[in-house]
Design an enzyme around this catalytic site. Structure first.
Site, PDB file in Angstrom:
ATOM      1  CG  HIS A 130      -2.080  -1.014   0.869  1.00 11.50           C
ATOM      2  ND1 HIS A 130      -3.183  -0.534   0.226  1.00 11.50           N
ATOM      3  CD2 HIS A 130      -2.366  -2.219   1.594  1.00 11.50           C
ATOM      4  CE1 HIS A 130      -3.991  -1.700   0.110  1.00 11.50           C
ATOM      5  NE2 HIS A 130      -3.522  -2.800   1.148  1.00 11.50           N
ATOM      6  CG  ASP A 160      -2.276   5.034  -2.601  1.00 16.18           C
ATOM      7  OD1 ASP A 160      -1.546   4.141  -3.239  1.00 16.18           O
ATOM      8  OD2 ASP A 160      -3.236   4.749  -1.784  1.00 16.18           O
TER       9      ASP A 160
END
Length: 379
Positions: A130, A160
């Site tokens: 992540h 992200d």
């Protein structure tokens, strides 16, 4: 309108960075068709408005990519698209029959975007991860935080969204520009670990030159008193960024800190005491009181606003910087263009709601649509 008007994009469902890339393209006028899972389309709660801001300006349809007719449907869409992007781990799209070879075989002018955490190759390419993992490996997490404290994740904007979704949208736009000259499509490998490292480019150089030191000791990372946040009397926060000497002098003058020697601004030995003094001063008044004296001056001052407050600030209101779509406040499309301004985007629809309309617009006959639904290939 928008500068990407006429560009047709197929977005394959994925987590935040993928929809964010699609939103950026849609905001700029691209026709973005979001392909979701059939099961999620069936489970969507249509009793409430759709509120995911990252799906604004798009159509949504559901396709079962485990069904051969679903795969063929997607390939037909790709055959009419300018760009297509997926967010699978490397190799998954190939196993589904929708990898670059199949898609570019159908449409040699296609820009095929691939968004992953680690990239299409390398030792980590098949590992789960992540944002925090990508920015850690990129060298982008270690510098973040205060001295003597652990590295602080900056929510998942750096890997992200900035290093992932925005990087992919930029890569697709670049490939579309190149295609206008060559006539050929290509694959865009957008890795969040690469994008996060790119965001840190100036700091790699600063570390190498010795200009930038350990975490929390520098003039832009909370080490300096003139570039930090301070609590006010009412428990709110303000931010000061008076980096240049003349701006720092203006800040000191306006807050009445006559005991501070502005000539010692960059004398690091004075920073702890100066920070303590500024903290004492800013705690004597409320945020609103400081705003009345310092906003829109050369003191380099701003109130620290929450996402609830920011859309209501006079500057945001004057620039129409935020929209309210389906009751959700959200940033307006950016950047702005003088000749081809972006339109106000339509609100998001529920997953799968546009299946029939989208397929019809992309060249499917009504009988074909009914047959695909009967086989379970589409929502």
């Amino acid at each position: 309108m928008g500068p990407l008007r006429g560009v047709k994009v197929v977005e394959l469902v994925g987590l935040g960075p993928g929809p964010f890339a699609g939103m950026l393209l849609a905001d700029m006028g691209a026709e973005v068709l979001r392909v979701d899972r059939v099961a999620e389309a069936a489970a969507a709660d249509r009793s409430k408005p759709a509120t995911n801001a990252m799906n604004r300006g798009k159509q949504s349809m559901g396709i079962d990519l485990k069904h051969p007719d679903g795969v063929e449907t997607l390939l037909r869409l790709v055959g009419r698209a300018d760009a297509f992007f997926e967010v699978f781990r490397p190799g998954v799209a190939e196993r589904l029959g929708i990898g670059p070879d199949e898609c570019l075989g159908r449409n040699p002018r296609l820009v095929y975007g691939r968004l992953t955490g680690w990239g299409q190759d390398g030792p980590y390419s098949q590992a789960a991860g992540h944002d925090i993992d990508y920015i850690a490996l990129a060298g982008a997490l270690e510098p973040l935080g205060r001295a003597g404290e652990p590295p602080t994740p900056p929510i998942n904007v750096l890997g992200d969204f900035a290093g992932g979704g925005m990087l992919l949208a930029y890569g697709i736009a670049c490939a579309l520009v190149e295609r206008a000259e060559s006539g050929h499509g290509q694959v865009v490998d957008a890795a969040m670990v690469d994008g996060a490292a790119t965001m840190l480019t100036p700091f790699y150089g600063a570390r190498a030159s010795g200009f930038w030191g350990p975490r929390g000791t520098n003039h832009l990372d909370s080490g300096a008193p003139f570039y930090d946040t301070y609590e006010t009397a009412d428990g709110q926060w303000i931010a000061v960024g008076a980096v240049e000497p003349h701006f720092y002098a203006e800040l000191v003058r306006r807050i009445g800190a006559d005991d501070l020697d502005v000539a010692q601004q960059y004398e690091r030995s004075t920073w702890p005491a100066t920070k303590t003094r500024l903290a004492e001063i800013f705690r004597t008044r409320t945020r609103a009181e400081w705003c009345a004296d310092l906003e829109m001056t050369d003191a380099c001052f701003s109130p620290v606003l929450s996402p609830v407050e920011a859309p209501m600030h006079p500057h945001a209101v004057a620039r129409n910087a935020f929209l309210h779509i389906n009751g959700v406040p959200q940033p307006a499309p950016a950047p702005r263009f003088s000749r081809t301004p972006a339109d106000v985007p339509d609100g998001p629809t529920h997953i799968g709601d546009d299946t029939d309309a989208a397929l019809s617009a992309w060249g499917f006959a009504p009988a074909e649509i009914e047959e695909l639904r009967a086989t379970g290939a589409i929502a």
